[in-house]
Design a protein around this motif. Structure first.
Motif, PDB file in Angstrom:
ATOM      1  N   UNK A  21     -15.844 -15.443   1.353  1.00  0.00           N
ATOM      2  CA  UNK A  21     -16.149 -16.863   1.599  1.00  0.00           C
ATOM      3  C   UNK A  21     -15.432 -17.730   0.588  1.00  0.00           C
ATOM      4  N   UNK A  22     -15.151 -18.990   0.992  1.00  0.00           N
ATOM      5  CA  UNK A  22     -14.639 -19.998   0.084  1.00  0.00           C
ATOM      6  C   UNK A  22     -13.213 -19.773  -0.369  1.00  0.00           C
ATOM      7  N   UNK A  23     -12.694 -20.745  -1.119  1.00  0.00           N
ATOM      8  CA  UNK A  23     -11.375 -20.644  -1.727  1.00  0.00           C
ATOM      9  C   UNK A  23     -11.425 -21.349  -3.079  1.00  0.00           C
TER      10      UNK A  23
ATOM     11  N   UNK B 278     -18.074 -27.879  -3.833  1.00  0.00           N
ATOM     12  CA  UNK B 278     -18.526 -27.080  -4.965  1.00  0.00           C
ATOM     13  C   UNK B 278     -18.643 -25.605  -4.598  1.00  0.00           C
ATOM     14  N   UNK B 279     -18.393 -25.274  -3.324  1.00  0.00           N
ATOM     15  CA  UNK B 279     -18.465 -23.882  -2.874  1.00  0.00           C
ATOM     16  C   UNK B 279     -17.415 -23.038  -3.600  1.00  0.00           C
ATOM     17  N   UNK B 280     -17.819 -21.993  -4.309  1.00  0.00           N
ATOM     18  CA  UNK B 280     -16.837 -21.139  -4.989  1.00  0.00           C
ATOM     19  C   UNK B 280     -16.223 -20.127  -4.023  1.00  0.00           C
ATOM     20  N   UNK B 281     -15.199 -19.476  -4.481  1.00  0.00           N
ATOM     21  CA  UNK B 281     -14.700 -18.308  -3.757  1.00  0.00           C
ATOM     22  C   UNK B 281     -15.610 -17.140  -4.077  1.00  0.00           C
TER      23      UNK B 281
ATOM     24  N   UNK C  28     -18.753 -11.340  -6.951  1.00  0.00           N
ATOM     25  CA  UNK C  28     -18.227 -12.335  -7.889  1.00  0.00           C
ATOM     26  C   UNK C  28     -18.088 -13.683  -7.192  1.00  0.00           C
ATOM     27  N   UNK C  29     -18.325 -14.749  -7.950  1.00  0.00           N
ATOM     28  CA  UNK C  29     -18.110 -16.117  -7.465  1.00  0.00           C
ATOM     29  C   UNK C  29     -17.241 -16.836  -8.493  1.00  0.00           C
TER      30      UNK C  29
END
Length: 302
Positions: A131-133, A141-144, A184-185
């Protein structure tokens, strides 16, 4: 039961390899495009995964974009007052989505009676972005987020034959092989020149697996937190800190958390050099000193 565990282990590794091959075939990659920003593939950890020196990040190794692939090779040396750790390996990232890594670690001692000590460990790793980039989702604010696994096999203990010790099980470990699972984020805040990462690892590994897995105190998976913060001084220079919680499974090893402060230099996308000062805590009751020293890593790739 052992056959079932081994079967699951090899099934998971084959599934990861199949995913890499399937992704590459679907994309019909022709050559590496080096399409990612400098430093956004991270460096190679001592366990082979892309990220920081002692903890993986959600970033996929190499500079291949979602339409390409990338890879690297690394060599790392950590020297404390009484011990040394050498790590070397290779990793490949496909479509900025899947990472596969291989690493070998060699742990040695320098202080009697452990001056002849030598322990080797092999590590196979798989990481998948889910998920995310971390770079391109700057408006959110969404992390990878990535999930991964590391299969580790300890190859025995050399140099302590006179003491009758040739295997980590003789030190109280429950096994000489195991699997770490992690999530991991990672978020890169370009306006603030800041990278933040948090990792939760399910593990039974003692000193990353160098002293085996599980032990005479505890023999169950535990959730350990790992964190990193890095500041991008400029496009080629990064400074930061890392923290890694550790389990405490063995009576002979009062294991402590790892810390480091690092500087990473990226003169080109093909080369990076990382230097750090690391604190590794106690390593066995046979030498109960707080171990600290220097970390140096060279990575080359595309």
């Amino acid at each position: 039961m052992m056959q079932l565990i081994l079967g699951l282990r090899y099934t998971s590794l084959l599934a990861g390899l199949a995913l890499i091959a399937q992704t590459a075939h679907a994309q019909e990659f022709s050559k590496p495009d080096m399409g990612k920003l400098t430093a956004t593939g991270g460096v190679s950890s001592v366990e082979g995964a892309g990220g920081g020196g002692i903890t993986p990040w959600a970033l996929i190794t190499g500079y291949g974009s979602r339409d390409s692939y990338g890879g690297n090779a690394h060599a790392t040396r950590i020297s404390t007052q009484d011990y040394g750790l050498t790590s070397y390996g290779v990793a490949v990232g496909v479509a900025d989505r899947v990472e596969f890594s291989l690493a070998n670690q060699e742990f040695t001692g320098s202080l009697a009676p452990l001056n002849a000590l030598k322990i080797r460990q092999d590590i196979v790793g798989i990481k998948v972005k889910v998920a995310g980039d971390a770079v391109y989702d700057q408006g959110s604010w969404m992390p990878q987020v990535a999930i991964g696994a590391m299969y580790k096999r300890n190859n025995g203990i050399a140099g302590l034959e006179a003491l009758g010790v040739t295997n980590v099980k003789q030190l109280g470990a429950s096994d000489d092989h195991g699997i770490d699972y992690y999530a991991s984020a990672t978020k890169i805040l370009l306006d603030q020149s800041l990278l933040l990462n948090g990792t939760v690892r399910l593990t039974k590994a003692n000193q990353m697996g160098i002293l085996g897995f599980g032990g005479d105190k505890k023999d169950s998976y535990q959730a350990m937190f790992e964190g990193s913060a890095a500041y991008l001084i400029n496009r080629k220079l990064v400074a930061g800190i890392e923290y890694r919680m550790k389990p405490n499974n063995l009576n002979v090893d009062n294991e402590k958390a790892y810390y480091d402060a690092f500087v990473a230099w990226f003169p080109t996308k093909n080369v990076s050099v990382t230097a750090a000062y690391a604190r590794l805590g106690d390593i066995t009751i046979f030498n109960p000193k707080d171990q600290h020293g220097w970390y140096l890593s060279l990575q080359t790739g595309f």
